[in-house]
Design an enzyme around this catalytic site. Structure first.
Site, PDB file in Angstrom:
ATOM      1  N   SER A 173      61.492  -7.145  27.039  1.00  0.00           N
ATOM      2  CA  SER A 173      60.496  -6.352  26.311  1.00  0.00           C
ATOM      3  C   SER A 173      60.294  -4.961  26.892  1.00  0.00           C
ATOM      4  O   SER A 173      59.609  -4.133  26.289  1.00  0.00           O
ATOM      5  CB  SER A 173      59.148  -7.086  26.275  1.00  0.00           C
ATOM      6  OG  SER A 173      58.682  -7.350  27.590  1.00  0.00           O
ATOM      7  N   ARG A 174      60.875  -4.678  28.045  1.00  0.00           N
ATOM      8  CA  ARG A 174      60.739  -3.342  28.639  1.00  0.00           C
ATOM      9  C   ARG A 174      61.825  -3.136  29.690  1.00  0.00           C
ATOM     10  O   ARG A 174      62.562  -4.051  30.026  1.00  0.00           O
ATOM     11  CB  ARG A 174      59.345  -3.149  29.260  1.00  0.00           C
ATOM     12  CG  ARG A 174      59.012  -4.139  30.364  1.00  0.00           C
ATOM     13  CD  ARG A 174      57.591  -3.932  30.892  1.00  0.00           C
ATOM     14  NE  ARG A 174      56.607  -4.306  29.907  1.00  0.00           N
ATOM     15  CZ  ARG A 174      56.042  -5.513  29.850  1.00  0.00           C
ATOM     16  NH1 ARG A 174      56.382  -6.455  30.724  1.00  0.00           N
ATOM     17  NH2 ARG A 174      55.162  -5.802  28.937  1.00  0.00           N
ATOM     18  N   GLY A 175      61.926  -1.914  30.183  1.00  0.00           N
ATOM     19  CA  GLY A 175      62.814  -1.624  31.299  1.00  0.00           C
ATOM     20  C   GLY A 175      64.283  -1.833  31.006  1.00  0.00           C
ATOM     21  O   GLY A 175      64.789  -1.501  29.928  1.00  0.00           O
ATOM     22  N   TYR A 209      60.513 -12.495  48.690  1.00  0.00           N
ATOM     23  CA  TYR A 209      61.183 -11.929  47.513  1.00  0.00           C
ATOM     24  C   TYR A 209      62.693 -12.078  47.625  1.00  0.00           C
ATOM     25  O   TYR A 209      63.370 -12.406  46.638  1.00  0.00           O
ATOM     26  CB  TYR A 209      60.797 -10.456  47.357  1.00  0.00           C
ATOM     27  CG  TYR A 209      61.409  -9.780  46.153  1.00  0.00           C
ATOM     28  CD1 TYR A 209      61.151 -10.253  44.866  1.00  0.00           C
ATOM     29  CD2 TYR A 209      62.226  -8.666  46.287  1.00  0.00           C
ATOM     30  CE1 TYR A 209      61.704  -9.631  43.744  1.00  0.00           C
ATOM     31  CE2 TYR A 209      62.778  -8.035  45.176  1.00  0.00           C
ATOM     32  CZ  TYR A 209      62.517  -8.519  43.913  1.00  0.00           C
ATOM     33  OH  TYR A 209      63.070  -7.905  42.811  1.00  0.00           O
TER      34      TYR A 209
END
Length: 276
Positions: A15-17, A164
């Site tokens: 939806s983005r990026g 991470y």
């Protein structure tokens, strides 16, 4: 190079990026694009939704199916894959783009933050790949591409970002394992990671809009590299942990100047995480 016309690409978190950029790129190339992301409404800070991107793909002449999906939910993934296969008569390519980031060491990471990055990164990759396989095995151009880094065990990365790193290296290990597991099924499995920071909304929020423009490249750097891999422009490869520059070079592109957000700072680009 193979043609993506009529091929169906299931992109998580598109939806983005980078996911949005790749979705539009594939739509322009004649692919059927499925945007499987959580954002049905634009994020108040990051913007973008499955429907705004679907409108962009349609405007570019592509075929698109927006599906609201939480990649942490196995049943939602199973349903979305089945709906995709029914709508487009199969699935050819899975792109594990959905991701969550937390920059902190073990002491600075809460259990809630830890669980979130593990669930959205390597656990969601496992769920999507596992349930996409029955469809991918029927494709003549099957590929699983995950946005994850080459495994770098340098102490300075682990000291700062072990939680991470675990979540992203887990994606890489799963993809490498799949490459071996599926080598007789003719399903290519690779990872892709940027050499430099990519100017997405998330990066802009974390380091500031001015810094993101000065020291990052455009999302098209990664989407063009991803497109080169899944379209076959890089050749038939599997079990590779590629950086975006290497993928583009395999496709015959060596001039990356157009991807710099600020050409005057093209020699001052910041390296991405886990890249030395």
């Amino acid at each position: 190079m193979k043609n993506l016309t009529g091929k169906t690409i299931f992109i998580t978190g598109g939806s983005r990026g980078i996911g949005r950029s790749l979705a539009i790129r594939c739509g322009r190339a004649g692919a059927n694009v499925v945007i499987a992301a959580k954002s049905a409404d634009p994020h108040p800070i990051l913007g973008g939704s499955i429907y705004t991107v679907a409108e962009e793909i349609t405007a570019a002449g592509g075929n698109v199916l927006p599906l609201q999906v939480d990649v942490r939910d196995e049943q939602q993934i199973i349903h979305a894959l089945a709906e995709t296969a029914d709508h487009f008569s199969g699935i050819d390519i899975l792109v594990n783009n959905a991701g969550a980031i937390h920059l902190g060491n073990v002491q600075d990471t809460s259990l809630k933050q830890y669980d979130l990055i593990q669930a959205i990164n390597h656990r969601a990759t496992f769920i999507a790949a596992k349930h996409a396989l029955p469809y991918l095995k029927k494709s003549s151009q099957a590929h699983i591409l995950s946005f994850a880094p080459p495994i770098n065990l340098a102490a300075h990365w682990l000291e700062q970002y072990a939680p991470y790193a675990l979540s992203k290296y887990g994606m890489t290990l799963l993809t490498l394992g799949l490459a071996e597991e599926l080598k007789n099924d003719d399903i290519q499995c690779n990872t892709l990671w940027p050499v430099t920071l990519i100017n997405t909304a998330a990066v802009s929020v974390k380091i500031g809009e001015v810094a993101a423009r000065q020291f990052s490249r455009k999302p098209e750097m990664m989407s063009d590299a991803a497109f080169a891999i899944i379209s076959g422009a890089c050749g038939k490869i599997t079990g590779q942990t590629l950086l975006d520059e290497d993928a583009l070079r395999l496709a015959g592109i060596s001039d990356f100047s157009e991807y710099a957000c600020s050409p005057e700072h093209a020699n001052q680009l910041a390296k991405d995480l886990f890249v030395d």
